[in-house]
Structures are given as structure tokens and as C-alpha cells.
Design a protein around this motif. Structure first.
Motif, short mmCIF file in Angstrom:
data_model
loop_
_atom_site.label_atom_id
_atom_site.label_comp_id
_atom_site.label_asym_id
_atom_site.label_seq_id
_atom_site.Cartn_x
_atom_site.Cartn_y
_atom_site.Cartn_z
N VAL A 14 -0.81 0.53 9.18
CA VAL A 14 -0.24 -0.75 8.76
C VAL A 14 -0.07 -1.74 9.92
N LEU A 15 -0.50 -1.37 11.11
CA LEU A 15 -0.36 -2.23 12.28
C LEU A 15 -1.41 -3.33 12.28
N SER A 16 -1.04 -4.49 12.83
CA SER A 16 -2.03 -5.54 13.06
C SER A 16 -2.80 -5.17 14.33
N ASP A 17 -3.86 -5.90 14.58
CA ASP A 17 -4.68 -5.64 15.76
C ASP A 17 -3.86 -5.83 17.05
N VAL A 18 -3.01 -6.83 17.06
CA VAL A 18 -2.17 -7.12 18.23
C VAL A 18 -1.17 -5.99 18.46
N GLN A 19 -0.54 -5.52 17.39
CA GLN A 19 0.44 -4.43 17.51
C GLN A 19 -0.21 -3.15 18.00
N MET A 20 -1.44 -2.89 17.52
CA MET A 20 -2.15 -1.69 17.94
C MET A 20 -2.47 -1.75 19.44
N LYS A 21 -2.97 -2.89 19.89
CA LYS A 21 -3.30 -3.05 21.32
C LYS A 21 -2.04 -2.96 22.18
N GLU A 22 -0.93 -3.46 21.67
CA GLU A 22 0.34 -3.39 22.39
C GLU A 22 0.79 -1.94 22.56
N ALA A 23 0.63 -1.14 21.50
CA ALA A 23 1.01 0.28 21.57
C ALA A 23 0.13 1.03 22.57
N ASN A 43 -11.39 3.65 21.70
CA ASN A 43 -10.74 3.32 20.45
C ASN A 43 -11.71 3.71 19.35
N TRP A 44 -11.38 4.74 18.59
CA TRP A 44 -12.28 5.23 17.55
C TRP A 44 -12.11 4.48 16.25
N GLY A 45 -11.14 3.59 16.18
CA GLY A 45 -10.95 2.76 15.01
C GLY A 45 -10.21 3.45 13.87
N LEU A 46 -10.25 2.81 12.72
CA LEU A 46 -9.56 3.30 11.53
C LEU A 46 -10.40 4.41 10.90
N ARG A 47 -9.80 5.59 10.74
CA ARG A 47 -10.49 6.74 10.16
C ARG A 47 -9.61 7.42 9.12
N LYS A 48 -10.27 8.12 8.23
CA LYS A 48 -9.57 8.87 7.20
C LYS A 48 -9.00 10.15 7.81
N LEU A 49 -7.76 10.45 7.46
CA LEU A 49 -7.11 11.68 7.94
C LEU A 49 -7.58 12.86 7.10
N ALA A 50 -7.57 14.04 7.67
CA ALA A 50 -7.97 15.25 6.95
C ALA A 50 -6.99 15.57 5.82
N ALA A 79 7.22 9.41 25.19
CA ALA A 79 6.90 8.06 24.70
C ALA A 79 6.19 8.13 23.35
N PHE A 80 5.28 9.12 23.18
CA PHE A 80 4.61 9.30 21.88
C PHE A 80 5.63 9.63 20.79
N ARG A 81 6.55 10.54 21.08
CA ARG A 81 7.54 10.97 20.09
C ARG A 81 8.50 9.85 19.70
N ARG A 82 8.87 9.03 20.65
CA ARG A 82 9.85 7.97 20.39
C ARG A 82 9.25 6.76 19.66
N ASP A 83 7.94 6.61 19.72
CA ASP A 83 7.31 5.45 19.11
C ASP A 83 7.01 5.73 17.64
N GLU A 84 7.59 4.96 16.75
CA GLU A 84 7.42 5.19 15.32
C GLU A 84 6.02 4.84 14.83
N ARG A 85 5.23 4.15 15.66
CA ARG A 85 3.85 3.81 15.27
C ARG A 85 2.90 4.98 15.39
#
Length: 115
Positions: A14-23, A43-50, A79-85
Motif C-alpha cells: 500500500v506504499l507510494s513510490d516515495v514512501q517505498m524509496k524512503e524506507a 529492487n525486484w518490484g511488486l510480486r505475489k507472495l507465496a 530497524a526491520f522489526r520496528r518499521d511497520e512497512r
């Protein structure tokens, strides 16, 4: 001595392109601020999860290939665990064979882009 690591993480779709780059920049800065060196970033882009995670079926995949002191890995994973994204992440230490394979893989990708 710097060890070679690889980290793959999935960001919520649900992130915008700007939010993704910021993360991604946030996690890159955690590595560099702790004396690390980025070797490769993809950056592998948007992919379907298993399988669905948190009721989401897709996610933005990112790969970091880097060298850093072992104590910095705990800071990166915190940092990964604390980030809700971040939906999921995996960090692992690469042995000499994995490093050689990664270099070979990057080389073939670069050659394909040049054609």
C-alpha cells in the motif's frame, strides 16, 4: 573485519513510490552509519507472495548485498522489526561460495542489460 551479508525484505504493497524509496533509504543508512559498505542493491518490484501475510497477497521485494561488522546486523534487524512497512525480512551471512555466485549473477544481469 567486515563480513559479507545479504538481506531480502518485503515492504507492504500500500506504499507510494516515495514512501517505498524512503524506507529503502532508511535501511541503507543503518548499514552505512554502522561502518558498512553497500555492494549491490536490487529492487525486484511488486510480486505475489507465496501465501497471504497480514491479509496481503503482494509486496515490494528488495535485496541488499553488503559488507558490515557482525554487531551491526542486530541494529539492522531491529530497524526491520520496528518499521511497520516491513512485512518480512531475512538476513544471512554469505560464505565464499555465495559471494562468488552473487558476483557471477550480477555480472550476467549487467551483460543482459547491455544487450
Amino acid at each position: 573485519m567486515l563480513n559479507h551479508y545479504e538481506a531480502v525484505f518485503i515492504l507492504t504493497p500500500v506504499l507510494s513510490d516515495v514512501q517505498m524509496k524512503e524506507a529503502v533509504e532508511k535501511f541503507r543508512s543503518v548499514i552505512t552509519e554502522n561502518g558498512g559498505e553497500m555492494v549491490n542493491e536490487e529492487n525486484w518490484g511488486l510480486r505475489k507472495l507465496a501465501y497471504p501475510i497480514q491479509k496481503k497477497s503482494t509486496g515490494f521485494y528488495n535485496l541488499f548485498d553488503f559488507k558490515v561488522q557482525p554487531d551491526a546486523i542486530a541494529k539492522l534487524e531491529l530497524a526491520f522489526r520496528r518499521d511497520e512497512r516491513v512485512i518480512r525480512f531475512l538476513t544471512f551471512k554469505m560464505d565464499k561460495y555465495a559471494v562468488a555466485y552473487s558476483e557471477k549473477r550480477r555480472k550476467t544481469i549487467k551483460e543482459k542489460k547491455e544487450k
